[in-house]
Design a protein around this motif. Structure first.
Motif, PDB file in Angstrom:
ATOM      1  N   VAL A   6      41.382  34.631  30.562  1.00 28.28           N
ATOM      2  CA  VAL A   6      41.205  34.677  32.016  1.00 28.28           C
ATOM      3  C   VAL A   6      40.262  35.842  32.298  1.00 28.28           C
ATOM      4  CG1 VAL A   6      42.352  35.160  34.213  1.00 28.28           C
ATOM      5  CG2 VAL A   6      43.457  33.674  32.519  1.00 28.28           C
ATOM      6  N   ILE A   7      39.163  35.534  32.989  1.00 29.59           N
ATOM      7  CA  ILE A   7      38.112  36.547  33.149  1.00 29.59           C
ATOM      8  C   ILE A   7      37.687  36.670  34.613  1.00 29.59           C
ATOM      9  CG2 ILE A   7      35.746  37.177  32.475  1.00 29.59           C
ATOM     10  CD1 ILE A   7      36.337  35.223  29.984  1.00 29.59           C
ATOM     11  N   GLY A   8      37.599  37.889  35.089  1.00 33.33           N
ATOM     12  CA  GLY A   8      37.048  38.164  36.426  1.00 33.33           C
ATOM     13  C   GLY A   8      36.005  39.262  36.306  1.00 33.33           C
ATOM     14  N   LEU A   9      34.892  39.138  37.040  1.00 28.87           N
ATOM     15  CA  LEU A   9      33.819  40.122  36.912  1.00 28.87           C
ATOM     16  C   LEU A   9      33.637  40.928  38.193  1.00 28.87           C
ATOM     17  CD1 LEU A   9      30.977  38.130  35.082  1.00 28.87           C
ATOM     18  CD2 LEU A   9      32.929  39.312  34.112  1.00 28.87           C
ATOM     19  N   GLU A  10      33.356  42.200  38.008  1.00 30.90           N
ATOM     20  CA  GLU A  10      32.955  43.063  39.126  1.00 30.90           C
ATOM     21  C   GLU A  10      31.507  43.462  38.861  1.00 30.90           C
ATOM     22  OE1 GLU A  10      36.711  45.682  40.232  1.00 30.90           O
ATOM     23  OE2 GLU A  10      36.586  45.301  38.091  1.00 30.90           O
ATOM     24  N   VAL A 158      32.845  41.051  43.742  1.00 32.96           N
ATOM     25  CA  VAL A 158      34.074  40.908  42.951  1.00 32.96           C
ATOM     26  C   VAL A 158      34.418  39.423  42.853  1.00 32.96           C
ATOM     27  CG1 VAL A 158      36.510  41.529  42.745  1.00 32.96           C
ATOM     28  CG2 VAL A 158      34.894  43.126  43.822  1.00 32.96           C
ATOM     29  N   SER A 159      34.566  38.937  41.631  1.00 29.23           N
ATOM     30  CA  SER A 159      34.902  37.513  41.468  1.00 29.23           C
ATOM     31  C   SER A 159      36.406  37.344  41.338  1.00 29.23           C
ATOM     32  CB  SER A 159      34.220  36.940  40.229  1.00 29.23           C
ATOM     33  OG  SER A 159      35.054  37.117  39.096  1.00 29.23           O
ATOM     34  N   GLU A 160      36.855  36.152  41.604  1.00 32.62           N
ATOM     35  CA  GLU A 160      38.234  35.778  41.303  1.00 32.62           C
ATOM     36  C   GLU A 160      38.365  35.635  39.778  1.00 32.62           C
ATOM     37  OE1 GLU A 160      41.053  34.865  43.493  1.00 32.62           O
ATOM     38  OE2 GLU A 160      39.813  36.293  44.603  1.00 32.62           O
ATOM     39  N   PRO A 161      39.572  35.740  39.240  1.00 36.45           N
ATOM     40  CA  PRO A 161      39.734  35.562  37.778  1.00 36.45           C
ATOM     41  C   PRO A 161      39.649  34.084  37.402  1.00 36.45           C
ATOM     42  CG  PRO A 161      41.850  36.070  38.809  1.00 36.45           C
ATOM     43  CD  PRO A 161      40.834  36.088  39.903  1.00 36.45           C
ATOM     44  N   ASN A 200      36.784  42.050  33.489  1.00 37.26           N
ATOM     45  CA  ASN A 200      38.251  42.107  33.387  1.00 37.26           C
ATOM     46  C   ASN A 200      38.691  40.885  32.594  1.00 37.26           C
ATOM     47  OD1 ASN A 200      39.072  44.309  35.553  1.00 37.26           O
ATOM     48  ND2 ASN A 200      37.368  43.108  36.350  1.00 37.26           N
ATOM     49  N   ILE A 201      39.501  41.125  31.591  1.00 39.00           N
ATOM     50  CA  ILE A 201      39.875  39.995  30.741  1.00 39.00           C
ATOM     51  C   ILE A 201      41.318  40.103  30.268  1.00 39.00           C
ATOM     52  CG2 ILE A 201      38.658  41.195  28.853  1.00 39.00           C
ATOM     53  CD1 ILE A 201      38.278  38.425  27.582  1.00 39.00           C
ATOM     54  N   SER A 202      42.008  38.976  30.325  1.00 35.85           N
ATOM     55  CA  SER A 202      43.371  38.922  29.794  1.00 35.85           C
ATOM     56  C   SER A 202      43.549  37.594  29.066  1.00 35.85           C
ATOM     57  CB  SER A 202      44.390  39.036  30.935  1.00 35.85           C
ATOM     58  OG  SER A 202      44.237  37.955  31.829  1.00 35.85           O
ATOM     59  N   PHE A 211      49.293  35.163  34.686  1.00 39.18           N
ATOM     60  CA  PHE A 211      48.258  35.917  33.978  1.00 39.18           C
ATOM     61  C   PHE A 211      48.867  36.929  33.031  1.00 39.18           C
ATOM     62  CE2 PHE A 211      45.225  35.412  37.832  1.00 39.18           C
ATOM     63  CZ  PHE A 211      44.843  34.169  37.366  1.00 39.18           C
ATOM     64  N   GLY A 212      48.133  37.217  31.971  1.00 36.37           N
ATOM     65  CA  GLY A 212      48.538  38.279  31.056  1.00 36.37           C
ATOM     66  C   GLY A 212      48.035  39.628  31.549  1.00 36.37           C
ATOM     67  N   LYS A 214      45.643  42.624  31.994  1.00 39.61           N
ATOM     68  CA  LYS A 214      44.181  42.651  31.928  1.00 39.61           C
ATOM     69  C   LYS A 214      43.643  43.965  31.370  1.00 39.61           C
ATOM     70  CE  LYS A 214      42.740  44.668  36.201  1.00 39.61           C
ATOM     71  NZ  LYS A 214      42.328  44.630  37.547  1.00 39.61           N
TER      72      LYS A 214
HETATM   73  P1  ADP Z   1      42.242  46.372  40.318  1.00 33.99           P
HETATM   74  O1  ADP Z   1      43.148  46.601  41.461  1.00 33.99           O
HETATM   75  O2  ADP Z   1      42.739  46.840  39.010  1.00 33.99           O
HETATM   76  O3  ADP Z   1      40.828  46.754  40.598  1.00 33.99           O
HETATM   77  P2  ADP Z   1      41.794  43.694  41.141  1.00 33.99           P
HETATM   78  O4  ADP Z   1      42.925  42.828  41.476  1.00 33.99           O
HETATM   79  O5  ADP Z   1      41.015  44.311  42.256  1.00 33.99           O
HETATM   80  O6  ADP Z   1      42.248  44.783  40.125  1.00 33.99           O
HETATM   81  O7  ADP Z   1      40.794  42.844  40.273  1.00 33.99           O
HETATM   82  C1  ADP Z   1      39.645  43.360  39.725  1.00 33.99           C
HETATM   83  C2  ADP Z   1      38.964  42.253  38.927  1.00 33.99           C
HETATM   84  O8  ADP Z   1      39.819  41.824  37.883  1.00 33.99           O
HETATM   85  C3  ADP Z   1      38.646  41.015  39.723  1.00 33.99           C
HETATM   86  O9  ADP Z   1      37.373  40.552  39.350  1.00 33.99           O
HETATM   87  C4  ADP Z   1      39.718  40.031  39.330  1.00 33.99           C
HETATM   88  O10 ADP Z   1      39.249  38.706  39.365  1.00 33.99           O
HETATM   89  C5  ADP Z   1      40.008  40.434  37.904  1.00 33.99           C
HETATM   90  N1  ADP Z   1      41.390  40.197  37.485  1.00 33.99           N
HETATM   91  C6  ADP Z   1      42.529  40.447  38.160  1.00 33.99           C
HETATM   92  N2  ADP Z   1      43.594  40.133  37.414  1.00 33.99           N
HETATM   93  C7  ADP Z   1      43.130  39.679  36.227  1.00 33.99           C
HETATM   94  C8  ADP Z   1      43.750  39.206  35.024  1.00 33.99           C
HETATM   95  N3  ADP Z   1      45.065  39.165  34.866  1.00 33.99           N
HETATM   96  N4  ADP Z   1      42.952  38.834  34.012  1.00 33.99           N
HETATM   97  C9  ADP Z   1      41.624  38.902  34.128  1.00 33.99           C
HETATM   98  N5  ADP Z   1      40.995  39.328  35.219  1.00 33.99           N
HETATM   99  C10 ADP Z   1      41.732  39.718  36.263  1.00 33.99           C
END
Ligand code: ADP
Ligand code: ZN
Ligand code: MG
Length: 480
Positions: A6-10, A158-161, A200-202, A211-212, A214
């Motif tokens: 599961v991947i989300g990018l900032e 900020v992308s969704e995961p 961000n990766i889990s 989700f696992g 991250k």
């Molecule tokens: P933080 O509060 O630690 O900054 P956020 O919820 O704002 O975390 O998310 C930051 C980034 O991490 C976003 O791009 C989101 O999509 C991604 N993200 C959130 N949870 C997970 C997860 N369990 N695995 C992978 N990416 C995640």
């Protein structure tokens, strides 16, 4: 694979503006360090920031181009932290009311590895606007600080995961960059630090819904590094999970030389940024009419352009894709196509000859001596039969070297196609006389030998005879 990633990018993207976000210093890369600075961006006491309208407009444009909702009311907040890259000891950013939220980017094309991607949209959580921080350079136990970058307008997307593989993350970044470049928002040159990405990766067991834990990866300075780092991290986390290790939230760095990630900090040392509204800056309020106006001013995006090229110029999807891959190239092509009688022929020449020449000469469109109007003229000469395609290539080579108009090259070198009936009759007779053996074979029933004889006539004419007329005249003289 037992696990699903599961991947989300900032992603941070510098906004292309003339001046910085809150002062009138130049926003320019590559100047002498610490020359584009003033009391505002150096954080002197008592100064007042004043927001850059162009940067705000660009951010709203980015939001509209990614299907975001645009906030009618937003504000700037102070993010407190103490580090030499930020002389004020706080960064002006946006916390709970960003300009844009809840959008999506549709992935298109193939991934890094060439595999086709699933039809998929990646959610955009938010896009906010902040100021960049200074650039630190470390050398031999000392550090240098360049404040030219401090205060440059910087968007964070900020992308969704929503991504599930390194390929999808790579495609997402490619699409995001394309949107930013087409939208005139930022140049996104990663080598200049204009686009920077945290991953961000889990991992979770395949089929699981939760989700696992991250891990955040920093210091990724190319799309390729993002791809490698994700693959590495999937492997690393899977190995730990296999061995029953319970993962902790942590921030890791990426070493592109060794191809490994390394621990930077754990969750315990996470910052408390103590966000609060910046009292020096007014909230930003947009009416529906303002947003309608922003929408009307949006430029045409690659997908719409591709569809238009296919529809109006009869191009294949592939050719339309090549021509729109780069905004400058698309503009160049459109400029030539508008002037030409056969836009499709222009497309062929741009794709096969112009691009090849640019890469062979390691030069850019801007520096290229051939201008759009000249290529339009060349294709018109070919389309009208004044010169053959083969001669066209000869003319094109001269255009590349000397930057002259194709007409003047054709006239000066006497290259225009010979369509004069008398001249063709003469050339064909000469060729028949000079090749009795082949003529015999032809008359004995070997029709294929005709092509050889056509070639001989073309040679005699130094490539200038009109091939259709040559074929007709040859048949007439041989069969008659
Ligand atoms: P933080 O509060 O630690 O900054 P956020 O919820 O704002 O975390 O998310 C930051 C980034 O991490 C976003 O791009 C989101 O999509 C991604 N993200 C959130 N949870 C997970 C997860 N369990 N695995 C992978 N990416 C995640
Ligand atoms: Zn300044
Ligand atoms: Mg966050």
């Amino acid at each position: 694979m037992k696990y699903e990633a599961v991947i989300g990018l900032e992603t941070h993207i510098q906004v292309r503006t003339r001046s910085k976000m809150f002062c009138s210093c130049a926003n320019r890369f590559g100047d002498e360090p610490n020359t584009n600075v003033c009391p505002v961006c150096m954080g002197y006491p008592g100064v007042l920031p004043s927001p850059n309208r162009e940067a705000i407009r660009a951010t709203v444009r980015a939001g509209l181009l990614t299907g975001c909702e645009i906030a009618r009311f937003s504000k700037f907040d102070r993010k407190s932290y103490f580090y030499p890259d930020m002389p004020k000891n706080y960064q002006i950013s946006q916390y709970d009311l960003p300009f844009c939220s809840r959008g999506a980017i549709r992935l298109s094309g193939t991934g890094f590895s060439g595999a086709p991607l699933p039809e998929k949209a990646i959610g955009i959580t938010r896009i906010h606007l902040e100021e960049d921080v200074a650039k630190l350079t470390h050398f031999g136990g000392a550090s240098g600080v360049d404040y030219n970058r401090a205060g440059v307008p910087l968007m964070e997307v900020v992308s969704e995961p929503d991504m599930r593989s390194a390929d999808e993350a790579y495609a997402y970044l490619t699409c995001l960059k394309e949107i930013m470049q087409y939208g005139g928002i930022g140049d996104c040159d990663m080598e200049k630090g204009q686009m920077r990405c945290d991953v961000n990766i889990s991992l979770r067991p395949a089929g699981a819904t939760e989700f696992g834990t991250k891990i955040e990866l920093k210091n990724l300075n190319s799309f390729r590094a993002v791809h490698r780092a994700i693959d590495y991290e999937i492997w690393r986390q899977a190995d730990l999970l296999d061995r029953g290790v319970v993962l902790q939230q942590e921030t890791r760095g990426w070493n592109d030389d060794s191809g490994e990630s390394y621990l930077m900090r754990t969750k315990e040392s996470a910052h408390d940024y103590r966000y609060f509204p910046d009292p020096d800056l007014m909230p930003v309020v947009f009416s529906d009419a303002d947003i309608e106006e922003f929408r009307r001013e949006l430029p045409e995006m690659p997908e719409a352009k591709r569809a238009r090229y296919e529809r109006d110029f009869g191009l294949t999807a592939y050719d339309a894709g090549v021509l729109t891959a780069d905004r400058e190239l698309a503009q160049w092509f459109e400029c030539a196509a508008e002037k030409a009688k056969q836009p499709k022929l222009v497309a062929n020449w741009v794709i096969s000859e112009l691009l090849a020449a640019l890469s062979a000469e390691k030069t850019t469109l801007e520096q290229c001596r051939v201008k759009p109007g000249a290529l339009a003229e060349l294709t018109d000469l070919i389309a009208s039969g004044a010169i053959s395609g083969k001669i066209g290539k000869e003319v094109f080579a001269v255009m590349l070297a000397e930057g002259r108009s194709p007409k003047s090259i054709v006239e000066e070198r006497g290259l225009s196609q010979v369509s004069d009936a008398g001249a063709i009759v003469q050339l064909v007779s000469e060729a028949i006389e000079a090749n009795p053996r082949q003529v015999g074979e032809y008359r004995a029933g070997n029709a294929k030998i005709l092509q050889y004889l056509v070639g001989q006539v073309m040679k005699l004419s130094r490539g200038r005879a009109n091939p259709q007329l040559v074929v007709a005249e040859l048949k007439k003289q041989l069969d008659g």
